[in-house]
Write a protein that holds these residues in place. Sequence first.
Motif, mmCIF file in Angstrom:
data_model
loop_
_atom_site.group_PDB
_atom_site.id
_atom_site.type_symbol
_atom_site.label_atom_id
_atom_site.label_comp_id
_atom_site.label_asym_id
_atom_site.label_seq_id
_atom_site.Cartn_x
_atom_site.Cartn_y
_atom_site.Cartn_z
ATOM 1 N N ARG A 144 0.816 -1.218 0.000
ATOM 2 C CA ARG A 144 0.000 0.000 0.000
ATOM 3 C C ARG A 144 0.853 1.272 0.000
ATOM 4 N NH1 ARG A 144 -5.122 -0.384 -1.825
ATOM 5 N NH2 ARG A 144 -6.347 -1.931 -0.691
ATOM 6 N N LEU A 145 1.738 1.367 0.979
ATOM 7 C CA LEU A 145 2.454 2.618 1.204
ATOM 8 C C LEU A 145 3.949 2.359 1.261
ATOM 9 C CD1 LEU A 145 2.220 5.671 1.848
ATOM 10 C CD2 LEU A 145 2.116 5.039 4.277
ATOM 11 N N TRP A 160 1.531 5.970 -2.377
ATOM 12 C CA TRP A 160 0.369 5.247 -1.866
ATOM 13 C C TRP A 160 -0.321 4.562 -3.033
ATOM 14 C CZ3 TRP A 160 -2.173 3.396 2.221
ATOM 15 C CH2 TRP A 160 -3.519 3.060 2.073
#
Length: 782
Positions: free
Chosen positions: A224-225, A264
């Motif tokens: 995700r990040l 992100w």
Amino acid sequence: MNAFQSARPWYRSPLSLAIASTLALAAAAPVVAQDSPGADAPPSAAQADAAMLDTVVVTANKRVENIREVGASISVIGERQLENMGSSSLTDYAALIPGMQVQSSGTPGLTSVSLRGISALSPSATVATYIDEVPVGSSGIYQGANGLMLDLLPYDISRVEVLRGPQGTLYGAGAVGGLLKYVTRAPELAGDEFRIGLGLRSVQDGDSGWNVRFGASLPLQEDRLGLRLSFARNELPGYTDNVVDGRQDINGAEQTGARAALWWDGDAFDLNLSLLQQRIHASDRATVALDPESGAPLFGEFTGRTWQRQPFSKDLTLASLGLEWDLGWGDFVSATGWSETRTVDQVDSTIQFGEISNLMLGLPDPGSSFVRYGYDLDKVTQEFRLTSKSGGRFEWMVGVFYTKEDALQSQFAWLGQLDGAPLPAPFDGMFGTLALLEMPSTYEELALFANGSWRIGERFKLDAGIRQARNDQWFSQNTTAGILVPIGEAPGESSEDVFTWSLSPQFQLSQDVMLYARAASGYQPGGPNVAVPGMPPSVDSSMLDSYEIGLKSQFADRRVTLDVSAFRIEWDDIQVGASFNGIGGLVNGGEASSEGLELSSRFRATDNLVLGLNGAYTKARIKNDFESTVIPQEGYDVVLNTGLAGDRMPYVPEWSWSATAEYVFTTGAGFNGQVGAALRWTGDRVNNTTERQRVTAPGDPSTVLQEVVTPPVEIDGYRALDLYAGFGRGRWELRAYVNNVTGEDGWSSISSADNELTGARVQLAAVPIQPRTFGLEFDYRF
């Protein structure tokens, strides 16, 4: 300045850059190297790369595409090749790109770039520069963009893309000759990644310098990040000396670069936030003093002659924010950028101005002089675009682009004694400052663009694009002190609307052979001019139309890649420098054409050995005598031309080529490595256009009383051989390189140094190509 105006065309000398014209204006398979699977892969990644000549992706059309399927001339330099060659600036790898020429003024950051013969004849650049989705550098005419191209330290760079030919529809202002695009590395979302490195570079008969680097990628949330951090510091060793004060290796420089990026990866949208900083600090610049008649060095192979130091610094801060929103039926993209650039460039002008001390002020000896330029630029950009999904019969894109530039150029010309001390009183207070002025300016542009791609059947595809742009500009020339420029303020403003277009049909002859054509236009923005009688209140945009046909092919089981392209370019309303009563401005001088052929080929002889050959033939000529500038004098007129019909475009060789070879290997003991070579050749060039000065009867240009024609300086061609090797095992790698192995001599650029009081040409100042340079690099990944 009128007091020092001679009857010769003084304004094209280095002093004109210092005080005259620039007082008002600013001082292919196109793949030549493959993008590796990743910088953190072990050296064996090069072997895998050699077996995948058809999988390089580019973002030339603002989509991720296979380079083999794009109907345009694009070159890619991958991260692996930048590392192997020890590249630290554009001049290290420009020769590997067909049709690209880079001229150095003596240090990274003082560079001028041209593509396909479209040289910069005005303060505006002809090649646009992007970092990822954000343009950097000025679009206006008051920031010296033609000689201050972004020379990004190539660390944490995934690849460098070079698009040849006008890119006005998608990339807008300044991309009249093409586009230089740096693509940075994205953060990893799965798995930690760390890298440290150390290197040493040494120039034969010169200095040595260390470099250190660090990179890390951290997944803050799995898949995700991700966060990426990098830092690099690079010392560039000096190798030129100064005969005046005996200093040695004076052109040493330091590059530092730092970057933080956050990515992100969401279900509906992706977000990219990046902050980049780069600094270039040079204590002096590399120049060699040449005899103006013979062209031979006056004091030694790498020895110059300057009385004042010539430091250079450029600091860039760039913040960018990218958003991509998946709408299901299409994608919405937002690209926001803010950059701050601070540049200081000091030029020795002793030869030009030093004899003011004795010839005009009556002092016993000549003096010394320098001119210091400051360029401050704050730039904001915003682009929104809506695109269809890729892969359909019809792909489309619509968008809007906005930019605002707030800029300030300052100039300070100083006169002192020959040893650098101030003039004796009271001359110091009266004449120590020859000129002090500031030129604030603004540039604001709004553009709408659209692009479409229609697949007709299985073999035919048609791409088309349009762009409508409007820019509004303002500037003021504010002189507060000095004897060279009239004291006072001279504001100006301009507005213009510009339309550009592109059309590119392409036909798939077979699975591995594509024939394409491309017609496109581009523009170089105009702007407000100085308020001087005889000068137009504003200068129009330079417009360019380009026509190209090309073939991209692979055969022999895709072991051979052979691409060829032919082009013709028509350039109208070219912006050129002119002067009136000693104050410089721009005029739309005339027309030029450029035509040529480009070749790019790669041959995978074995699974381990890859050979490459790239070349370009370019014939770029001025089509008509440039617009004359008339300078009235008492009893006569001086008519000046800064370019004549048939002149070659500056710094454009008719022939240039490069040949490369790389062999990758794996040993039974688990070692991986590569050895490679690049042989590059650049043909002869000229440093300028022809200057013609005519003295005529007042108001009667047909009655010529005297004529002086000054041809440009011819620059011989040169060749250079670069070698590299590397090996590693597991997490570590050791690389070595030798650039310009045989120590060939050659000049990157040459300018003349003329005494502005007597008109005598004292010397030529030449910037040498990099002499033999040795490097050793070590990297460890964990």
